[in-house]
Design an enzyme around this catalytic site. Structure first.
Site, PDB file in Angstrom:
ATOM      1  N   HIS A   1       0.946  -1.114   0.048  1.00  0.00           N
ATOM      2  CA  HIS A   1      -0.257  -0.093   0.100  1.00  0.00           C
ATOM      3  C   HIS A   1       0.980   1.216  -0.057  1.00  0.00           C
ATOM      4  O   HIS A   1       0.227   2.454  -0.298  1.00  0.00           O
ATOM      5  CB  HIS A   1      -1.142  -0.136   1.168  1.00  0.00           C
ATOM      6  CG  HIS A   1      -0.341   0.245   2.472  1.00  0.00           C
ATOM      7  ND1 HIS A   1       0.178  -0.653   3.406  1.00  0.00           N
ATOM      8  CD2 HIS A   1      -0.195   1.359   3.231  1.00  0.00           C
ATOM      9  CE1 HIS A   1       0.903  -0.148   4.426  1.00  0.00           C
ATOM     10  NE2 HIS A   1       0.646   1.100   4.587  1.00  0.00           N
TER      11      HIS A   1
ATOM     12  N   HIS B   1       3.810  10.037  12.223  1.00  0.00           N
ATOM     13  CA  HIS B   1       3.101   8.961  12.715  1.00  0.00           C
ATOM     14  C   HIS B   1       4.232   7.975  13.560  1.00  0.00           C
ATOM     15  O   HIS B   1       5.521   8.107  13.114  1.00  0.00           O
ATOM     16  CB  HIS B   1       2.245   8.251  11.791  1.00  0.00           C
ATOM     17  CG  HIS B   1       2.920   7.621  10.766  1.00  0.00           C
ATOM     18  ND1 HIS B   1       3.640   8.221   9.801  1.00  0.00           N
ATOM     19  CD2 HIS B   1       2.962   6.291  10.344  1.00  0.00           C
ATOM     20  CE1 HIS B   1       4.219   7.508   8.786  1.00  0.00           C
ATOM     21  NE2 HIS B   1       3.874   6.134   9.155  1.00  0.00           N
TER      22      HIS B   1
END
Length: 309
Positions: free
Chosen positions: A119, A184
């Site tokens: 992804h 993140h």
């Protein structure tokens, strides 16, 4: 000769496509709406191929032999992790070999004639291309743990990549897509750090059975979804986008790896893809969108070097 028509930098998260979509006010709603606007703008640009710079999340590369850079030149298959697209992707092979030739004198880039992309490449490709089945050149950057390519080195590579694209005999318009970031925080993927022995072994030897490794890893990642208190540094994300809008990545490069980890988390090292893309295109961002989405464990940003309606 090829023409570079612009850059799209875009965050990715498995939860952008994995979780049910809510309305425009739901977490990620602004990001998804703006991603649709970018796809419409890209359709107006009418590129003939995409060069997608993104990371791998231990679906193609492991610590039995971890390359800093991998270029796909022939067969490329989407792995299908987190319910993303699975199967063969169209490849702009002539353009890929032009990039290889343009980088060969100064950069040691691994080649793959049969590359699996997850992804980290596929999500941004799918979001940007809209309905057009455009051929791509996948360029994978290791952003997980050492050997992390230096950020200054990424800028240098991006400039060389841009020159190689412009010299290519590929007869078309090329859009560069940078997939990754922004801030993140993820569990360490560095085999030198303390972690369960089974997980460490999988980071090193996962290539022996990639699908088994992925099946064991995905539930751990899925369990991170939906936490409204997951750490996201929206102030740093805004600062980063501001630097790229000014066309000045040097303050970002100057942070070094430790400074970047402190401000943007271990996952923040994915911004290397944006540095490569910006340097390749050679133009600053002129349009940005940003939404902190802790429920997706990521600051979700988009930046383009062209206007978006």
């Amino acid at each position: 000769m090829s023409e570079i028509v612009g850059l799209v930098g875009m965050s990715h998260s498995p939860f952008a496509t994995l979780l049910p979509r809510g309305g425009p006010d739901a977490p990620g709603g602004r990001f998804l709406a703006d991603a649709g606007r970018v796809a419409a703008a890209v359709a107006r640009l009418a590129p003939d191929a995409l060069v997608v710079v993104g990371p791998d999340h231990f679906h193609a590369n492991f610590y039995d032999a971890m390359p800093p850079f991998v270029l796909g030149v022939e067969q490329v298959a989407a792995f299908g992790d987190f319910d993303s697209r699975r199967g063969a992707l169209p490849v702009a092979a002539q353009l890929a070999w032009s990039i290889r030739d343009g980088l060969a004198d100064a950069f040691d880039v691994s080649l793959s004639y049969a590359l699996a992309v997850d992804h980290g490449i596929v999500q941004s490709y799918e979001m940007v291309r809209g309905r057009a089945e455009l051929p791509l050149v996948p360029f994978v950057v290791n952003t997980a743990a050492p050997p992390l390519p230096g950020m200054a080195r990424c800028v240098e590579l991006g400039r060389a990549m841009g020159a190689a694209i412009r010299r290519s005999p590929f007869p078309g318009r090329v859009l560069v897509v940078a997939s990754g970031g922004l801030s993140h925080w993820l569990p360490s993927n560095d085999p030198r750090d303390p972690m369960p022995a089974e997980r460490r072994a999988s980071l090193i030897h996962g290539r022996r059975d990639v699908h088994a490794f992925s099946a064991a890893r995905e539930p751990r990642v899925r369990a991170m979804a939906g936490n409204p208190d997951a750490p996201v540094n929206a102030a740093w994300d805004a600062w980063f986008l501001k630097q790229l809008a000014a066309g000045d990545p040097e303050p970002v490069v100057g942070l070094g790896d430790d400074g970047l980890s402190e401000r943007a988390g271990s996952g923040g090292h994915e911004i290397r893809t944006w540095l490569i893309g910006l340097a390749a295109v050679g133009r600053p961002l002129v349009w940005t969108s940003y939404e902190p989405v802790p429920e997706w464990i990521t600051g979700m940003g988009i930046g383009t070097t062209f206007e978006v309606a």
